[in-house]
Scaffold this motif. Structure first.
Motif, PDB file in Angstrom:
ATOM      1  N   GLY A  42      39.818  36.302  41.304  1.00 34.96           N
ATOM      2  CA  GLY A  42      40.071  37.539  40.559  1.00 34.96           C
ATOM      3  C   GLY A  42      40.172  38.916  41.149  1.00 34.96           C
ATOM      4  N   LEU A  43      40.865  38.997  42.083  1.00 35.82           N
ATOM      5  CA  LEU A  43      41.225  40.077  42.835  1.00 35.82           C
ATOM      6  C   LEU A  43      42.413  40.642  41.975  1.00 35.82           C
ATOM      7  N   MET A  44      42.122  42.036  41.862  1.00 37.77           N
ATOM      8  CA  MET A  44      43.307  42.800  40.951  1.00 37.77           C
ATOM      9  C   MET A  44      43.180  44.261  41.243  1.00 37.77           C
ATOM     10  N   ASP A  45      44.094  45.071  40.774  1.00 38.49           N
ATOM     11  CA  ASP A  45      43.775  46.417  40.896  1.00 38.49           C
ATOM     12  C   ASP A  45      42.397  47.086  40.587  1.00 38.49           C
ATOM     13  N   SER A  46      41.674  47.616  41.430  1.00 41.21           N
ATOM     14  CA  SER A  46      40.332  47.946  41.193  1.00 41.21           C
ATOM     15  C   SER A  46      40.051  48.610  39.889  1.00 41.21           C
ATOM     16  N   LYS A  47      41.268  49.599  39.515  1.00 39.32           N
ATOM     17  CA  LYS A  47      41.232  50.335  38.192  1.00 39.32           C
ATOM     18  C   LYS A  47      41.004  49.583  36.973  1.00 39.32           C
ATOM     19  N   LYS A  48      41.505  48.192  37.241  1.00 38.67           N
ATOM     20  CA  LYS A  48      41.531  47.271  35.909  1.00 38.67           C
ATOM     21  C   LYS A  48      40.011  46.668  35.774  1.00 38.67           C
ATOM     22  N   LEU A  49      39.240  46.781  36.723  1.00 39.06           N
ATOM     23  CA  LEU A  49      38.065  45.832  36.614  1.00 39.06           C
ATOM     24  C   LEU A  49      36.964  46.612  36.307  1.00 39.06           C
ATOM     25  N   SER A  50      36.076  46.183  35.544  1.00 44.74           N
ATOM     26  CA  SER A  50      34.822  46.797  35.139  1.00 44.74           C
ATOM     27  C   SER A  50      33.928  47.272  36.488  1.00 44.74           C
ATOM     28  N   GLU A  51      33.043  48.068  36.180  1.00 41.61           N
ATOM     29  CA  GLU A  51      32.165  48.687  37.497  1.00 41.61           C
ATOM     30  C   GLU A  51      31.607  47.549  37.948  1.00 41.61           C
ATOM     31  N   LYS A  52      30.813  46.633  36.821  1.00 41.43           N
ATOM     32  CA  LYS A  52      30.239  45.382  37.404  1.00 41.43           C
ATOM     33  C   LYS A  52      30.707  44.319  38.242  1.00 41.43           C
ATOM     34  N   LYS A  53      32.203  44.092  37.774  1.00 40.25           N
ATOM     35  CA  LYS A  53      32.891  42.988  38.298  1.00 40.25           C
ATOM     36  C   LYS A  53      33.457  43.712  39.726  1.00 40.25           C
ATOM     37  N   ARG A  54      33.752  45.040  39.909  1.00 37.37           N
ATOM     38  CA  ARG A  54      34.237  45.606  40.981  1.00 37.37           C
ATOM     39  C   ARG A  54      33.023  45.562  42.073  1.00 37.37           C
ATOM     40  N   VAL A 129      49.614  42.133  45.606  1.00 40.44           N
ATOM     41  CA  VAL A 129      48.971  41.549  46.753  1.00 40.44           C
ATOM     42  C   VAL A 129      47.672  41.481  46.996  1.00 40.44           C
ATOM     43  N   ALA A 130      46.950  40.281  47.181  1.00 44.23           N
ATOM     44  CA  ALA A 130      45.805  40.070  47.206  1.00 44.23           C
ATOM     45  C   ALA A 130      44.976  40.770  48.249  1.00 44.23           C
ATOM     46  N   GLU A 131      45.754  41.158  49.345  1.00 45.34           N
ATOM     47  CA  GLU A 131      44.969  41.897  50.485  1.00 45.34           C
ATOM     48  C   GLU A 131      44.631  43.492  49.883  1.00 45.34           C
ATOM     49  N   ILE A 132      45.826  44.036  49.260  1.00 48.12           N
ATOM     50  CA  ILE A 132      45.746  45.291  48.957  1.00 48.12           C
ATOM     51  C   ILE A 132      44.745  45.311  47.697  1.00 48.12           C
ATOM     52  N   SER A 133      44.824  44.520  46.885  1.00 46.56           N
ATOM     53  CA  SER A 133      43.727  44.631  45.629  1.00 46.56           C
ATOM     54  C   SER A 133      42.452  44.572  46.471  1.00 46.56           C
ATOM     55  N   ALA A 134      42.244  43.802  47.218  1.00 44.37           N
ATOM     56  CA  ALA A 134      40.740  43.694  48.041  1.00 44.37           C
ATOM     57  C   ALA A 134      40.450  45.060  48.699  1.00 44.37           C
ATOM     58  N   ALA A 135      41.412  45.628  49.234  1.00 42.31           N
ATOM     59  CA  ALA A 135      41.303  47.134  49.989  1.00 42.31           C
ATOM     60  C   ALA A 135      40.930  48.127  48.995  1.00 42.31           C
ATOM     61  N   SER A 136      41.840  47.853  47.710  1.00 38.55           N
ATOM     62  CA  SER A 136      41.521  48.825  46.731  1.00 38.55           C
ATOM     63  C   SER A 136      40.167  48.881  45.938  1.00 38.55           C
ATOM     64  N   ILE A 137      39.401  47.646  45.916  1.00 40.22           N
ATOM     65  CA  ILE A 137      38.366  47.389  45.333  1.00 40.22           C
ATOM     66  C   ILE A 137      37.057  47.786  46.223  1.00 40.22           C
ATOM     67  N   ILE A 138      37.100  47.660  47.463  1.00 41.97           N
ATOM     68  CA  ILE A 138      36.265  48.130  48.569  1.00 41.97           C
ATOM     69  C   ILE A 138      36.157  49.529  48.720  1.00 41.97           C
ATOM     70  N   ALA A 139      37.438  50.076  48.670  1.00 43.28           N
ATOM     71  CA  ALA A 139      37.407  51.648  48.851  1.00 43.28           C
ATOM     72  C   ALA A 139      37.158  52.246  47.517  1.00 43.28           C
ATOM     73  N   LYS A 140      37.311  51.975  46.342  1.00 48.77           N
ATOM     74  CA  LYS A 140      36.960  52.429  45.072  1.00 48.77           C
ATOM     75  C   LYS A 140      35.210  52.339  45.249  1.00 48.77           C
ATOM     76  N   VAL A 141      34.551  51.243  45.350  1.00 48.78           N
ATOM     77  CA  VAL A 141      33.336  51.046  45.251  1.00 48.78           C
ATOM     78  C   VAL A 141      32.618  52.033  46.219  1.00 48.78           C
ATOM     79  N   ALA A 142      33.269  52.437  47.418  1.00 48.57           N
ATOM     80  CA  ALA A 142      32.625  53.178  48.364  1.00 48.57           C
ATOM     81  C   ALA A 142      32.624  54.573  47.974  1.00 48.57           C
ATOM     82  N   ARG A 143      34.067  54.927  47.462  1.00 47.95           N
ATOM     83  CA  ARG A 143      34.159  56.370  47.147  1.00 47.95           C
ATOM     84  C   ARG A 143      33.131  56.655  45.660  1.00 47.95           C
TER      85      ARG A 143
END
Length: 198
Positions: A42-54, A129-143
């Motif tokens: 389920g890795l994808m662009d963090s902006k396309k995920l619900s907050e719960k899923k992120r 790219v799965a690795e970039i999706s993963a990075a986008s998710i943890i960066a967005k959650v942190a911010r």
């Protein structure tokens, strides 16, 4: 995620940023090296995920990745260097924080910072790219969590709602209450409120 052809490397770090557009707070970046033997669905662009899923994916990424790290550039650094250079600096900090040295780095966007290992920019990398999706998710959650904390300090601005982005509500509150110490003073709407430009 099969449109992207991966480089022939074993330890690939994906790097992404969150928070270039907001008027307040740090720009937050993340670097992630995923474990090919421990896949994450389920890795994808963090902006396309619900907050719960992120939030759920962020925990899974931190548990399963071979290494992950956050980097940041503070509002004062953004004002000093400009947002592009501050973002590059934050990305370098994220990679420097990895406890495993990657042998290839993939960065979201069209322009990567300088690293000591081969690097490639990938436009729309957070979707490819799965690795970039993963990075986008943890960066967005942190911010987002930082904006929730800032909201507790300055409840009148509505940071938990708009996360610092230049929304109508944010503009209204900025005009009503002025800038906080965490606002980016080099950004035009903040400059205007501070009377630094007409």
């Amino acid at each position: 995620m099969n449109e992207f052809i991966y480089p022939n490397a074993k330890l690939i770090a994906g790097v992404d940023e969150v928070g270039r557009g907001p008027l307040v707070g740090a720009v937050v970046t993340a670097a992630v090296i995923l474990d090919p033997n421990n896949p994450i669905e389920g890795l994808m662009d963090s902006k396309k995920l619900s907050e719960k899923k992120r939030l759920a994916l962020a925990e899974e990424i931190k548990a399963k990745a071979l290494s992950w790290s956050l980097g940041r550039a503070e509002p004062a650094e953004i004002d000093e260097f400009n947002i592009l250079h501050a973002t590059m600096l934050a990305m370098q900090r994220a990679v420097a924080g990895l406890h495993i040295q990657p042998d290839f780095i993939l960065v979201d966007g069209n322009r990567p910072p300088q690293f000591s290992v081969p690097t490639q920019a990938v436009v729309k990398g957070d979707s490819l790219v799965a690795e970039i999706s993963a990075a986008s998710i943890i960066a967005k959650v942190a911010r987002d969590q930082e904006m929730d904390e800032l909201d507790k300090q300055f409840p009148q601005y509505g940071f938990a709602k708009h996360k610092g982005y230049p929304t109508k509500l944010h503009f209204e509150k900025l005009i009503e209450f002025g800038a906080t110490p965490y606002h980016r003073k080099s950004f035009a709407p903040v400059k205007k409120v501070l009377g630094l430009i007409d």
